[in-house]
Design an enzyme around this catalytic site. Sequence first.
Site, short mmCIF file in Angstrom:
data_model
loop_
_atom_site.label_atom_id
_atom_site.label_comp_id
_atom_site.label_asym_id
_atom_site.label_seq_id
_atom_site.Cartn_x
_atom_site.Cartn_y
_atom_site.Cartn_z
CD GLU B 141 -1.74 2.34 1.32
OE1 GLU B 141 -1.25 3.02 0.38
OE2 GLU B 141 -1.91 2.77 2.48
CD GLU B 150 3.09 9.11 1.66
OE1 GLU B 150 3.60 8.06 2.09
OE2 GLU B 150 1.89 9.42 1.85
#
Lengths: 381, 381
Positions: B141, B150
């Site tokens: 994930e 990110e």
Amino acid sequence: MGSRHNGGASDRAALGNGGAPPVVDKEVDFANYFCTYAFLYHQKDMLSDRVRMNAYYNSIFRNKHHFHGKTVLDVGTGSGILAIWSAQAGAKKVYAVEATKMSEHARALVKTNNVEDVVEVIEGSMEDVVLPEKVDVIISEWMGYLLLRESMFDSVICARDRWLKPNGVMYPSHARIWFAPIRSGLVDRKENDLEDVIDDWHHFVEDTKDAYGVDMGVLTQPFTAEQRRYYLQTSLWQNLHPNQIIGTAAIIKEIDCLTASVNDISEVRASFSSPITLENTILCGFGGWFDVHFRGRKDNPAQQEVELTTAPSKDAGTHWGQQVFLTHPPSCVTEGDSVSVEFLMYRSKENHRLMEVELSCGVRQSSGNLLPPFKSKFHIE
Amino acid sequence: MGSRHNGGASDRAALGNGGAPPVVDKEVDFANYFCTYAFLYHQKDMLSDRVRMNAYYNSIFRNKHHFHGKTVLDVGTGSGILAIWSAQAGAKKVYAVEATKMSEHARALVKTNNVEDVVEVIEGSMEDVVLPEKVDVIISEWMGYLLLRESMFDSVICARDRWLKPNGVMYPSHARIWFAPIRSGLVDRKENDLEDVIDDWHHFVEDTKDAYGVDMGVLTQPFTAEQRRYYLQTSLWQNLHPNQIIGTAAIIKEIDCLTASVNDISEVRASFSSPITLENTILCGFGGWFDVHFRGRKDNPAQQEVELTTAPSKDAGTHWGQQVFLTHPPSCVTEGDSVSVEFLMYRSKENHRLMEVELSCGVRQSSGNLLPPFKSKFHIE
């Protein structure tokens, strides 16, 4: 994943370098610390703090003899305000050292305020900067929460030991940390918040077991510890009202900025007893604050001493506020009772600019009866 | 000084390494990024996201053939949930890699859920970890805001290229980024907030000149730029209501997780036109979101495909929400009008896990008339 960015103090615990001595990675230190000071809104916060501004302004302009024709070093000049004032007070030369890009704004301010011939803005960390001469005065606004958070005084000490003339003057010259028992509605609120978060966790554990066949129960203890630390064991920023102080305030640390070593400030240990001065009130914890003084030096004193205090005040709060350490459960106390306190503060292993506090206290009632003692660790983040 | 700790994304700009290529200092990356995931409250946030949980749960348990008797690698296992599910679905062996101390909690969960014989939790960064064998499935994930914030997919790619068998399967297998014109009350609010802050700044400049004899006027322009960036040029986390979408949503990026390279994802460039689908409404900006799919691979497909979407929804919001980019001033549009958009997203030079977006758009009214175009840079922080 998906996380709002919340780099931050306690996060460094994730590095978990357990018992290891504090290692300071300059890049990490920048990401975690200096960065904060590279924003003008933050500089504006500090420049709008009247108590702070008046104290430094008066300390300079009521003691021009310390600046007139003298060389000055401003450690962490930020926007450059103290350097500019020093020049306006007649300094011959001012070295204004700033680690962040704020140095560029400082340079602009110096120019438009027509002191560019006197003030030299140097971008770099104080530990690395080399000056062409020693200075008569070191001025710096280095104080963090409860005085020592941020550990910025280390850089001032480094500057002093390397660049201050033997007969040089420190601005400020002295600093003190104060600690006093307080009453506050915060304890109940924080305890309730914690309770809600833990209740919510228990439902989460049930739901996760029912819906997804995974038992999270084993994490209940560490989750509780993590949240307890957040709600009850992290000191809180507050602007206390003087009437929240319920006992005599004690000085738990005194610093002579001319002589203090890093060793002297890297640990604060105090043991004191504070008489309760209010009738039938509730001891909810302690408030900590600091003051600094501008006295010059014995052989070259200030013409007019100035004090900057961050003590609780009805109308003259500062951006530092006070740091509040909650004791729980709260205990009923009254005039004549006395609170004995053991206080120990040291730097966090994970981030030397943050502090950890070990606090224990006990109440001796006027009857001689002792209430159950309180002992806890706190984090200043 | 005195600052609440606010290490954070934009702070890294203070490093100001201008045009230099992104340099990743692992310690800084940890301080700025991984740290976030070392907190159980944050893991709980993700584990409480029903849309997220159901999608991964169903993708695994409705496609047990991909897991039964197979070896699995979970990249960034966090609490270990995906690794535990993989084991429960019959995996022979699961390697669960986690960079933070969360690995210890994952280990505890693995043990109490009786899959310790199957799941091996490995603490380390995926780039460094060495596995004893290649795996049949990589599950992760890895999605951040607008999918790519990110930059965690880099680690999945690294894992895939090093450890996935030639016929291995990726979970998820595909990902897409969506972008659509929206209406929102936020523009006015943010523009008013900015106005207030700037007004306040002007008073501050006056006061500082009057009270302290220092002219701060030269900082008005950089302060305005800093605050403009904060209020109008930083994308906002929102859970949009579907009725805020006023035009056709466009797919601006499609990723095949089996073949995508870091190059493919480090820049997103899209040019599209979106018909307005609402009558007499106001174009206030754009909303961006993503979905991922679990389809297995062509030669080894899912028995039941699963989709995880973070699109605006009345009742099934996710912790990702949507990212909103405000255009200002807002412009009146209506059905029949069409918005043409140029979108470019790339990684921030100061922090490769954050994104910068260059957005320009123009409205062509059904009459053929063109409204004044909008062009701005945004930051996803």
